[in-house]
Design a protein around this motif. Structure first.
Motif, PDB file in Angstrom:
ATOM      1  N   PRO A  43       0.729  -1.354   0.012  1.00 51.59           N
ATOM      2  CA  PRO A  43      -0.034   0.169   0.017  1.00 51.59           C
ATOM      3  C   PRO A  43       0.912   1.167   0.120  1.00 51.59           C
ATOM      4  N   ILE A  44       2.086   1.237   0.276  1.00 53.31           N
ATOM      5  CA  ILE A  44       2.938   2.320   0.483  1.00 53.31           C
ATOM      6  C   ILE A  44       3.444   2.557  -0.913  1.00 53.31           C
ATOM      7  N   ILE A  45       4.027   1.580  -1.760  1.00 57.50           N
ATOM      8  CA  ILE A  45       4.307   1.713  -2.926  1.00 57.50           C
ATOM      9  C   ILE A  45       3.468   2.408  -3.786  1.00 57.50           C
ATOM     10  N   LYS A  46       2.124   1.658  -3.559  1.00 57.20           N
ATOM     11  CA  LYS A  46       0.928   2.180  -4.425  1.00 57.20           C
ATOM     12  C   LYS A  46       0.348   3.631  -4.001  1.00 57.20           C
ATOM     13  N   GLY A  47       0.227   3.843  -2.828  1.00 59.82           N
ATOM     14  CA  GLY A  47      -0.423   5.117  -2.383  1.00 59.82           C
ATOM     15  C   GLY A  47       0.918   6.162  -2.531  1.00 59.82           C
ATOM     16  N   PHE A  48       1.812   5.919  -1.582  1.00 59.47           N
ATOM     17  CA  PHE A  48       2.605   7.236  -1.622  1.00 59.47           C
ATOM     18  C   PHE A  48       3.298   7.555  -2.894  1.00 59.47           C
ATOM     19  N   GLN A  49       3.747   6.668  -3.620  1.00 59.52           N
ATOM     20  CA  GLN A  49       4.443   6.760  -4.983  1.00 59.52           C
ATOM     21  C   GLN A  49       3.313   7.322  -6.117  1.00 59.52           C
ATOM     22  N   THR A  50       2.123   7.118  -5.988  1.00 58.80           N
ATOM     23  CA  THR A  50       1.267   7.924  -6.891  1.00 58.80           C
ATOM     24  C   THR A  50       0.928   9.217  -6.439  1.00 58.80           C
ATOM     25  N   ASP A  51       0.803   9.290  -5.219  1.00 57.84           N
ATOM     26  CA  ASP A  51       0.472  10.705  -4.678  1.00 57.84           C
ATOM     27  C   ASP A  51       1.810  11.766  -5.081  1.00 57.84           C
ATOM     28  N   LYS A  52       2.825  11.003  -4.925  1.00 60.17           N
ATOM     29  CA  LYS A  52       3.933  11.817  -5.076  1.00 60.17           C
ATOM     30  C   LYS A  52       4.354  11.953  -6.605  1.00 60.17           C
ATOM     31  N   GLY A  53       4.119  10.872  -7.348  1.00 61.13           N
ATOM     32  CA  GLY A  53       4.226  10.902  -8.674  1.00 61.13           C
ATOM     33  C   GLY A  53       3.466  12.146  -9.539  1.00 61.13           C
ATOM     34  N   PHE A  54       2.046  12.042  -8.854  1.00 61.19           N
ATOM     35  CA  PHE A  54       1.380  13.159  -9.776  1.00 61.19           C
ATOM     36  C   PHE A  54       2.044  14.570  -9.278  1.00 61.19           C
ATOM     37  N   GLU A  55       2.232  14.706  -8.015  1.00 63.27           N
ATOM     38  CA  GLU A  55       2.846  15.980  -7.637  1.00 63.27           C
ATOM     39  C   GLU A  55       3.955  16.236  -8.472  1.00 63.27           C
ATOM     40  N   MET A  56       4.851  15.436  -8.655  1.00 60.51           N
ATOM     41  CA  MET A  56       6.107  15.856  -9.362  1.00 60.51           C
ATOM     42  C   MET A  56       5.666  16.007 -10.890  1.00 60.51           C
ATOM     43  N   ALA A  57       4.796  15.362 -11.626  1.00 58.83           N
ATOM     44  CA  ALA A  57       4.309  15.760 -12.861  1.00 58.83           C
ATOM     45  C   ALA A  57       3.805  16.965 -13.092  1.00 58.83           C
ATOM     46  N   VAL A  58       3.077  17.373 -11.936  1.00 60.37           N
ATOM     47  CA  VAL A  58       2.600  19.025 -11.869  1.00 60.37           C
ATOM     48  C   VAL A  58       3.768  19.909 -11.697  1.00 60.37           C
ATOM     49  N   ALA A  76       0.429  15.167 -16.331  1.00 63.88           N
ATOM     50  CA  ALA A  76      -0.389  15.107 -15.124  1.00 63.88           C
ATOM     51  C   ALA A  76      -1.676  14.526 -15.066  1.00 63.88           C
ATOM     52  N   ARG A  77      -2.383  14.592 -16.419  1.00 64.65           N
ATOM     53  CA  ARG A  77      -3.604  13.976 -16.410  1.00 64.65           C
ATOM     54  C   ARG A  77      -3.551  12.459 -16.230  1.00 64.65           C
ATOM     55  N   ASP A  78      -2.647  11.765 -17.031  1.00 61.54           N
ATOM     56  CA  ASP A  78      -2.424  10.489 -16.904  1.00 61.54           C
ATOM     57  C   ASP A  78      -2.100  10.028 -15.358  1.00 61.54           C
ATOM     58  N   ALA A  79      -1.349  10.763 -14.946  1.00 60.64           N
ATOM     59  CA  ALA A  79      -0.852  10.275 -13.672  1.00 60.64           C
ATOM     60  C   ALA A  79      -1.823  10.449 -12.431  1.00 60.64           C
TER      61      ALA A  79
END
Length: 593
Positions: A389-404, A425-428
């Motif tokens: 759940p950390i790999i999924k949740g944390f990394q997708t939150d931060k991945g979207f933030e970094m795309a922005v 950003a939209r895909d992430a």
């Protein structure tokens, strides 16, 4: 037009300098020498940059179309899918008995990264098939494996997972799709499923749907859910395709992103289905698919960050705006490139340090999956269950933030579609939602995973961090202060938060649940801190042993220092929020929102 180049050197660094894959005692790892893994990754990167990346904007602008009951994919997708299939990329880690290449799951993960960065929507067609393959492989009967897996290995037939219904998402016990048993041992599946990625398309001969449904008379709620194979076309005894099954696409969803992937409403009208595994044990089989998918979604998070970062760096080096406050760096030009400005550097360093740390975390997770499956290692299985759940949740939150953040580097141009940054950003964004929305990941982490097996696995994680620090402390003063001391402090924050849940959660469960999201991020930062400590040590070792590419390893150490100094201290903020308990969160009546 955005571009992409696979970060082969960084991927190789993690595989060999950090994980030392060729020396591990996992079956198949002894074959993973640098030349072999380098060849695989370079070829994957070539396909990604030359074929998939040019189709990314095509998929975004054209989307998919439903015509006469069949979904048509964007121009070029089918030819690209044929290339991926013919190149064996869909079969890397599949069982040779069913036509696979038998490589470790880690190599599948590494090869997937360039495909996801280059064209996330496209890669979902084969990614979901891989998950469906795994569910049948681990839970299906021998006859089901022989019938479906050879064609799914090659993606001549693709696969889906059908969970969500219009009235229920996470609470699958509320589902209404029913499965009526038939005299021949099959079932008639009736109901509607929504948000089905790759639910139909024109790139494969058949689509094998894995559908959750309830058999009448079974237990109520989630305990009464079973899993069924429901093919688009029925399969004859000789393996040829037979009649069209009673499954149709009701509509295609109009989405914020991933336009090149067909997100379908699927209608089942007495469709023929076949039970997978035990009756009423469908979630056990489906979670095989979902857990693999969640690591894959975590990869999507940082893979979108990677491609967005690459383009932001290129733009920052090219765009002229203002002068360096310490003196002109391009005096022959009207202005300096914006990369000279500290705030642009901060933005890019945030992206770079997250993406490289997340890549290491994800590869380590894939390594744990290999160890769990190939070595029957229960400790590795328990640890990856905790970390998923950390790999999924944390990394997708931060991945979207970094795309922005990458979009922000472009200023106004980042908001204009022709530059392509908005698509990342939209895909992430979807990665934070599907395969279990991130709030659910946080609840799963705190409500289930911490206490799993009596807390054995989280305690093992703490012991692993403690042992790593003890084993490497005192060898180098700079490494101690820059990497080990911040990791130790962050780990203490994590332990304090866990103890708070134990003590306060007993008094009021809301104290734990109100802090679950912060805990997921706190844990995520500690995991990336641990990865950076390992990467920093590996880079330092390479330099001490006379590595020729000193700039690469020195850059790695500098990037790690940045993360430890600028990102890892966020653990204190998350701990402070957690320790406020439920009262600030729950104080308002529902009518006051």
């Amino acid at each position: 037009m955005p571009s992409y180049t696979a970060p082969v050197k960084d991927m190789q660094f993690i595989l060999h300098d950090v994980l030392d894959v060729a020396s591990q005692d996992i079956p198949g790892y002894d074959e993973l020498d640098r030349d072999f893994t380098g060849a695989v990754i370079e070829e994957a990167g070539k396909l990604a940059s030359e074929v998939l990346m040019p189709l990314n904007s095509v998929g975004d602008t054209q989307g998919c179309v439903l015509e006469n009951g069949v979904v048509r994919t964007p121009d070029g997708f089918k030819d690209a899918f044929d290339m991926m299939r013919d190149g064996g990329w869909t079969a890397l880690d599949c069982d040779p008995e069913y036509g696979g290449q038998g490589l470790p799951y880690l190599m599948h993960t590494a090869a997937q990264e360039p495909f996801v960065s280059a064209n996330m929507a496209f890669n979902m067609y084969q990614g979901l098939t891989h998950g469906a393959y795994s569910a049948i492989y681990f839970h299906g009967s021998d006859d089901q494996k022989q019938t479906y897996l050879p064609k799914m290995t090659t993606c001549e037939w693709t696969g889906t997972m059908n969970l969500t219904e219009p009235h229920c998402g996470t609470d699958l016990g509320l589902m209404r799709t029913k499965a009526e048993p038939q005299d021949d041992g099959s079932y008639k599946i009736t109901g509607q499923k929504i948000f089905i990625s790759a639910g139909d398309h024109d790139m494969a001969d058949n689509v094998i749907h894995l559908v959750l449904a309830k058999i009448p008379g079974g237990p109520k709620g989630i305990k009464g859910v079973s899993l069924f194979i429901v093919p688009k076309f029925l399969v004859n005894t000789d393996g040829s395709l037979g009649a069209r099954n009673g499954v149709t696409v009701g509509k295609l969803e109009e989405k914020m992103g991933i336009h090149g992937n067909a997100t379908c409403v699927m209608n089942y009208d007495e469709a023929t289905g076949y039970l997978v595994g035990e009756m009423h044990k469908g979630m056990r089989a489906m979670f095989t698919m979902m857990n693999e998918a969640r690591l894959g979604v975590g990869l999507q998070g940082y893979a979108q960050s990677e491609v967005a970062y690459q383009n932001a760096v290129a733009y920052a080096n090219d765009r002229l705006q203002g002068r360096d406050v310490t003196g002109a760096k391009a005096p022959d030009k009207a202005a300096d490139p914006i990369i000279v400005h500290p705030d642009i550097r901060r933005n890019l360093m945030d992206q770079k340090s997250f993406t490289e740390g997340a890549r290491a975390f994800t590869y380590w997770g894939a390594y744990l999956i290999d160890r769990a499956h190939k070595n029957s290692d229960k400790d590795a299985d328990g640890l990856i269950s905790l970390l998923t759940p950390i790999i999924k949740g944390f990394q997708t939150d931060k991945g979207f933030e970094m795309a922005v953040n990458a979009q922000q580097v472009y200023g106004g141009h980042g908001y204009i579609e022709e530059w392509g940054m908005s698509q990342f950003a939209r895909d992430a964004r979807i990665a934070m939602i599907y395969e279990g929305a991130n709030g659910i990941q946080a609840l799963d982490l705190v409500g289930r995973k911490l206490a799993q097996d009596g807390g054995k696995h989280v305690m093992a994680f703490f012991d692993m961090i403690k042992s790593f620090i003890a084993e490497n402390k005192g060898q180098d003063a700079a490494y101690d202060s820059d990497f080990l001391e911040p990791l130790k402090a962050a780990s203490k924050d994590l332990q304090t938060a866990a103890m708070y849940f134990v003590e306060s959660g007993m008094k009021d469960p809301n104290n734990a649940l109100a802090g679950s999201y912060d805990f997921m991020h706190l844990f995520g930062h500690v995991c990336l801190g641990y990865m950076w400590a390992r990467m920093g040590l590996a880079a330092q070792t390479a330099l001490s042993e006379g590595a020729s590419d000193t700039a690469f390893y020195e850059t790695k150490i500098a990037t790690g220092r940045y993360y430890m100094a600028r990102q890892l201290p966020a653990t204190k903020m998350h701990l402070a929020r957690i320790e406020t308990g439920a009262e600030p969160v729950m104080v308002l009546d529902a009518s006051n929102f």
